[in-house]
Write an enzyme that holds these catalytic residues in place. Structure first.
Site, PDB file in Angstrom:
ATOM      1  N   GLU A 196       0.813  -1.212   0.000  1.00  0.00           N
ATOM      2  CA  GLU A 196       0.000   0.000   0.000  1.00  0.00           C
ATOM      3  C   GLU A 196       0.848   1.264   0.000  1.00  0.00           C
ATOM      4  O   GLU A 196       0.530   2.242  -0.695  1.00  0.00           O
ATOM      5  CB  GLU A 196      -0.928  -0.002   1.226  1.00  0.00           C
ATOM      6  CG  GLU A 196      -1.963  -1.110   1.238  1.00  0.00           C
ATOM      7  CD  GLU A 196      -1.427  -2.418   1.813  1.00  0.00           C
ATOM      8  OE1 GLU A 196      -2.208  -3.382   1.924  1.00  0.00           O
ATOM      9  OE2 GLU A 196      -0.214  -2.476   2.151  1.00  0.00           O
ATOM     10  N   PRO A 231      12.005 -13.552   0.125  1.00  0.00           N
ATOM     11  CA  PRO A 231      10.868 -13.741   1.036  1.00  0.00           C
ATOM     12  C   PRO A 231      10.148 -12.432   1.321  1.00  0.00           C
ATOM     13  O   PRO A 231      10.777 -11.366   1.372  1.00  0.00           O
ATOM     14  CB  PRO A 231      11.518 -14.310   2.302  1.00  0.00           C
ATOM     15  CG  PRO A 231      12.931 -13.833   2.250  1.00  0.00           C
ATOM     16  CD  PRO A 231      13.292 -13.780   0.797  1.00  0.00           C
ATOM     17  N   ARG A 232       8.841 -12.518   1.505  1.00  0.00           N
ATOM     18  CA  ARG A 232       8.065 -11.323   1.828  1.00  0.00           C
ATOM     19  C   ARG A 232       8.583 -10.674   3.109  1.00  0.00           C
ATOM     20  O   ARG A 232       8.628  -9.452   3.220  1.00  0.00           O
ATOM     21  CB  ARG A 232       6.581 -11.702   1.993  1.00  0.00           C
ATOM     22  CG  ARG A 232       5.655 -10.522   2.276  1.00  0.00           C
ATOM     23  CD  ARG A 232       5.578  -9.588   1.091  1.00  0.00           C
ATOM     24  NE  ARG A 232       4.544  -8.581   1.242  1.00  0.00           N
ATOM     25  CZ  ARG A 232       4.269  -7.678   0.319  1.00  0.00           C
ATOM     26  NH1 ARG A 232       4.947  -7.650  -0.827  1.00  0.00           N
ATOM     27  NH2 ARG A 232       3.319  -6.789   0.512  1.00  0.00           N
ATOM     28  N   GLU A 292      15.302  -4.059  -2.586  1.00  0.00           N
ATOM     29  CA  GLU A 292      16.192  -4.481  -3.661  1.00  0.00           C
ATOM     30  C   GLU A 292      15.482  -5.359  -4.694  1.00  0.00           C
ATOM     31  O   GLU A 292      16.153  -5.939  -5.555  1.00  0.00           O
ATOM     32  CB  GLU A 292      17.405  -5.214  -3.097  1.00  0.00           C
ATOM     33  CG  GLU A 292      18.393  -4.289  -2.400  1.00  0.00           C
ATOM     34  CD  GLU A 292      19.758  -4.944  -2.214  1.00  0.00           C
ATOM     35  OE1 GLU A 292      20.763  -4.306  -2.579  1.00  0.00           O
ATOM     36  OE2 GLU A 292      19.812  -6.090  -1.719  1.00  0.00           O
ATOM     37  N   ASN A 308       1.497  -8.141  -5.687  1.00  0.00           N
ATOM     38  CA  ASN A 308       1.446  -7.271  -6.854  1.00  0.00           C
ATOM     39  C   ASN A 308       2.416  -7.711  -7.964  1.00  0.00           C
ATOM     40  O   ASN A 308       3.629  -7.715  -7.761  1.00  0.00           O
ATOM     41  CB  ASN A 308       1.758  -5.847  -6.390  1.00  0.00           C
ATOM     42  CG  ASN A 308       1.852  -4.859  -7.515  1.00  0.00           C
ATOM     43  OD1 ASN A 308       1.408  -5.113  -8.624  1.00  0.00           O
ATOM     44  ND2 ASN A 308       2.434  -3.716  -7.237  1.00  0.00           N
ATOM     45  N   PRO A 309       1.887  -8.033  -9.165  1.00  0.00           N
ATOM     46  CA  PRO A 309       2.764  -8.435 -10.273  1.00  0.00           C
ATOM     47  C   PRO A 309       3.201  -7.283 -11.177  1.00  0.00           C
ATOM     48  O   PRO A 309       3.897  -7.512 -12.163  1.00  0.00           O
ATOM     49  CB  PRO A 309       1.870  -9.398 -11.060  1.00  0.00           C
ATOM     50  CG  PRO A 309       0.497  -8.821 -10.890  1.00  0.00           C
ATOM     51  CD  PRO A 309       0.463  -8.223  -9.504  1.00  0.00           C
ATOM     52  N   GLU A 328       5.181  -4.618 -10.735  1.00  0.00           N
ATOM     53  CA  GLU A 328       6.598  -4.243 -10.736  1.00  0.00           C
ATOM     54  C   GLU A 328       7.428  -5.153 -11.639  1.00  0.00           C
ATOM     55  O   GLU A 328       8.180  -4.654 -12.489  1.00  0.00           O
ATOM     56  CB  GLU A 328       7.137  -4.226  -9.312  1.00  0.00           C
ATOM     57  CG  GLU A 328       6.561  -3.100  -8.462  1.00  0.00           C
ATOM     58  CD  GLU A 328       7.154  -3.060  -7.071  1.00  0.00           C
ATOM     59  OE1 GLU A 328       7.764  -4.072  -6.660  1.00  0.00           O
ATOM     60  OE2 GLU A 328       7.012  -2.027  -6.384  1.00  0.00           O
TER      61      GLU A 328
END
Length: 434
Positions: free
Chosen positions: A66, A269-270, A312, A337-338, A340
């Site tokens: 967000e 990893p998230r 990064e 989100n795809p 980027e």
């Protein structure tokens, strides 16, 4: 608020009584690394810096996704001469914003939704306008803003089917809370219809701001170094993965490796603090692994590179031909989100659980920029096909980039919708509420 406020008086009374429990919760989260010990007082509403002496617009985004979405809007507001305050609720988002916010924009952690915490926050910052991203609905925040006549607008508004079903069971509550918004600017027609059905009085469709966010940056020098290290290798990334997905990604890597011996798999990893766990998982499966946070690089003898740092992803998307979006092979997350990786030349893969970004993934799937994979075997097959056929991967990547470009424009529509409030904010300077 009379007539509608009985539930919320009870909520305020209960959350006030639970303030000691909220303080204990913050300490527990701090011990688990989920709060910044140097800034934990912000979570109790204590300001970290002085308020600028000019009209201030406050924007809030829950976490990384967000807050990144808000970046183009933040830049536009700052150019108008307004002071800008951004709040978020996670350590990861704070670190990312420290690197990507324009100079002069203030970041604070959002206080917990406790009456005294939120009152303390509002009394210090006194915003002229509040813009809340997506679906962050906190009763005490809205009540305190309402008491001070601060207009609150939902931008990039989203209401998933799952959230709608929950709110629909509480019609009086949802109607009152949504009535506190001056306007709700929805991502899609479906989001707008759900918000209106729940009682939002002023709803319009502005589109998805995520399509107007610039591609994430990358340090040119580091990109050149890592590009040199990975030249000649088929490279793919599993981005924003969650527990349960790393095992599936590793299984896919092991299935592909016999056919593509030079394969390099990157796992980002998230939550970067999971890096050591992923490293241990790889070692247990005899996979040569190195970690970014440990200062290591993807040397030629490394098969799995753990990108466990913040801000990064732009670097690693640029190194990869294929990107799998995490949070989509395990239930309960809803897919990340795809857009980027689409803007940075990646062919896209995702699992079946993408309800948080369903419309976005549907658009990429329809235009052949992305494919859905139900399990590790299908993931391995799709990655292998694209890495073995670079021309096909480039075709999918071009399709994804074109889709991302075509679906832009929400930023201008959002600015147009809030223009009267921005003009009013520019003329106001709020005094402290007695």
């Amino acid at each position: 608020m009379s007539g509608k406020g009985a539930i919320f008086r009870a909520y305020r009374y209960t959350t006030a009584l639970l303030e000691p429990a909220a303080a204990a919760l913050l300490l527990m989260r701090q011990r688990r690394g989920k709060e910044d010990p140097e800034r934990i007082s912000e979570r109790r509403g204590h300001p970290g810096v002085k308020r600028p002496n000019k009209p201030l617009v406050w924007l809030h985004g829950a976490s990384v996704g967000e807050t990144v979405t808000l970046l183009p809007l933040i830049a536009k507001l700052q150019k108008r001469g307004l002071a800008v305050l951004v709040t978020s609720g996670t350590v990861t988002s704070a670190k990312l914003l420290a690197a990507r916010l324009p100079a002069g924009v203030i970041h604070q952690y959002l206080p917990l939704d406790v009456p005294r915490y939120m009152r303390r926050f509002m009394e210090h910052w006194r915003p002229e306008l509040c813009l809340i991203c997506e679906s962050e609905i906190w009763p005490n925040l809205l009540i305190e803003a309402h008491r001070r006549s601060i207009p609150v607008v939902m931008v990039n508004g989203r209401m998933s089917e799952r959230s709608f079903a929950r709110w629909y069971k509480m019609p009086k509550t949802s109607r009152f809370l949504l009535s506190c918004f001056e306007a709700c600017l929805a991502q899609s027609q479906a989001d707008a219809e759900r918000l209106a059905q729940l009682g939002a009085p002023r709803v319009s469709v502005a589109g998805n701001l995520k399509f107007d966010v610039p591609a994430p940056p990358a340090d040119p020098g580091m990109l050149a170094i890592l590009d040199g290290m990975t030249t000649g290798r088929p490279v793919w990334i599993a981005a924003s993965t969650h527990p349960g997905e790393d095992e599936l990604v590793l299984a896919a890597h092991l299935a592909i490796k016999p056919y593509l011996p030079k394969l390099l798999t990157i796992i980002a990893p998230r939550h970067p603090q999971r890096g050591p766990d992923i490293e241990a998982l790889a070692q247990a499966n005899d996979v040569a692994v190195s970690r970014r946070a440990a200062g290591e690089n993807p040397e030629r003898d490394v098969d799995l590179y753990v990108a466990d740092t913040v801000n990064e992803l732009g670097l690693f998307y640029r190194l990869s031909q294929v990107a799998f979006l995490g949070g989509s092979l395990v239930e309960g997350i809803g897919g990340h989100n795809p857009i980027e990786p689409a803007k940075l030349g990646c062919a896209l893969l995702h699992g079946p659980y993408v309800h948080n970004n369903a419309e976005i993934f549907a658009a990429f799937d329809q235009d052949s920029g992305s494919r859905s994979v139900p399990d590790a075997q299908a993931l391995a097959g799709a990655v292998h096909r694209w890495l073995s056929d670079p021309a096909s991967a480039r075709q999918a990547a071009r399709a994804a980039a074109q889709t991302a470009s075509q679906l832009g424009g929400a930023l201008n529509r959002t600015l147009h919708a809030i223009e009267p409030l921005l003009m009013r904010a520019a003329l106001e300077q709020r005094e402290p509420t007695p």
